[in-house]
Design an enzyme around this catalytic site. Sequence first.
Site, PDB file in Angstrom:
ATOM      1  CG  HIS A  78      18.826  16.560  17.103  1.00 34.78           C
ATOM      2  ND1 HIS A  78      17.873  16.093  16.218  1.00 34.78           N
ATOM      3  CD2 HIS A  78      18.562  17.879  17.280  1.00 34.78           C
ATOM      4  CE1 HIS A  78      17.059  17.086  15.910  1.00 34.78           C
ATOM      5  NE2 HIS A  78      17.460  18.178  16.521  1.00 34.78           N
ATOM      6  CG  HIS A  93      14.902  25.410  12.563  1.00 38.34           C
ATOM      7  ND1 HIS A  93      16.156  25.906  12.862  1.00 38.34           N
ATOM      8  CD2 HIS A  93      14.882  24.157  13.076  1.00 38.34           C
ATOM      9  CE1 HIS A  93      16.854  25.001  13.514  1.00 38.34           C
ATOM     10  NE2 HIS A  93      16.095  23.932  13.656  1.00 38.34           N
ATOM     11  CE1 TYR A 150      22.324  24.016  15.882  1.00 41.05           C
ATOM     12  CE2 TYR A 150      20.628  25.168  14.650  1.00 41.05           C
ATOM     13  CZ  TYR A 150      21.091  24.019  15.263  1.00 41.05           C
ATOM     14  OH  TYR A 150      20.326  22.884  15.260  1.00 41.05           O
ATOM     15  NE  ARG A 177      17.433  19.456  13.058  1.00 40.61           N
ATOM     16  CZ  ARG A 177      16.752  19.898  11.997  1.00 40.61           C
ATOM     17  NH1 ARG A 177      16.967  19.376  10.818  1.00 40.61           N
ATOM     18  NH2 ARG A 177      15.857  20.857  12.128  1.00 40.61           N
ATOM     19  NE  ARG A 230      12.951  18.646  12.829  1.00 44.25           N
ATOM     20  CZ  ARG A 230      12.574  19.482  11.865  1.00 44.25           C
ATOM     21  NH1 ARG A 230      12.316  18.992  10.649  1.00 44.25           N
ATOM     22  NH2 ARG A 230      12.462  20.777  12.076  1.00 44.25           N
ATOM     23  CE  LYS A 270      10.205  18.709  15.458  1.00 44.62           C
ATOM     24  NZ  LYS A 270      10.628  19.584  16.585  1.00 44.62           N
TER      25      LYS A 270
END
Length: 336
Positions: free
Chosen positions: A259, A285, A294, A262, A161, A186
């Site tokens: 992004h 994730h 995806y 990514r 990210r 995150k």
Amino acid sequence: MRKKELSYYVTSFFTEYLSGEAGLSINTIKSYRDAFILFYKYLEEAGICKISKLKMDMLNADNITGFLDWLEQSRCCSIRSRNQRLAALKAFCSYVIRRSPEESALCQGVLKIRIKKAPQKSVEYLSGAAIEYLLKMPNSHSMQGIRELAMIALMYESGCRVQELIDLRVGDIAFRSPNTLTLTGKGNKSRVVPISINAANILKAYLNSAGIDDTVHPVFVNRYNKTLSRSGVSYVLDKYGQIAHKARSDLFPSKLHPHILRHSKAMHLLENGVNLIYIRDFLGHSSVTTTEIYARCSPELKRKYIEQAGTLITETVEEYSDGEKEALIDWLRENI
């Protein structure tokens, strides 16, 4: 016992709970802060209450619903932004209930508000040919060029990210076999991802030319030797994106966002047969459900799935059993 006001809970929520007990990242805390700033702004603009007279009962389901609609209609926010603001207010209400159960009835009304379902967008990504073209664009013989090449190569290779790229320190890089990066994502969760020898060599060349070797030094800084900003990363990619689009509009969209690299890495891993579980861990994730998007967005993968299904066809037509029907429905739901 005197009832505590909204300001008391908001103060303790931000100064004690979020960074302490919850351990949230500074970016998440800023996002929560912005949600409250906007909520207060809505209450004033809608004539519901002045900030100087805020009371706990202002945090009711009707006001929150009105606030969410205001975000979309008056401020033209996306459904995703609307849902992010709601998540912040729900987190606050859960906190208040734990601190003061007597506020449960009020807060439960907010917690029952459902997130708004947004139409699913297709994932925008670049082909392998486009990535190869993009990596050849920066002038690797200049200081600026090798820096920008290293940024682009690292964003694609690691699938990081933007904030993870900004936060990357020299000590987070391990030049060995295999070469790896430690990324902090995150929720302050760290993960180790491998990078290729080529990407590692580009990174070494950049660090050597910039004279950066202190392990706590940011890998990428701006011209003033300050921490790189998100807009700085976007500027670099957009600069090359515009040039690339003019030269090869068949390979590049009109605008590149960070992004997209990514997304491209994730799609290329998937198309090369890498399991979704590994891609989930690679991207950081929290759930494989996020990664599954995806699989739904690749025409090539859908074609493969359909061809695989076609090999199951026999010359005779028989009725499906209940188990076969359920299996088929699950397969279609997951892959198409």
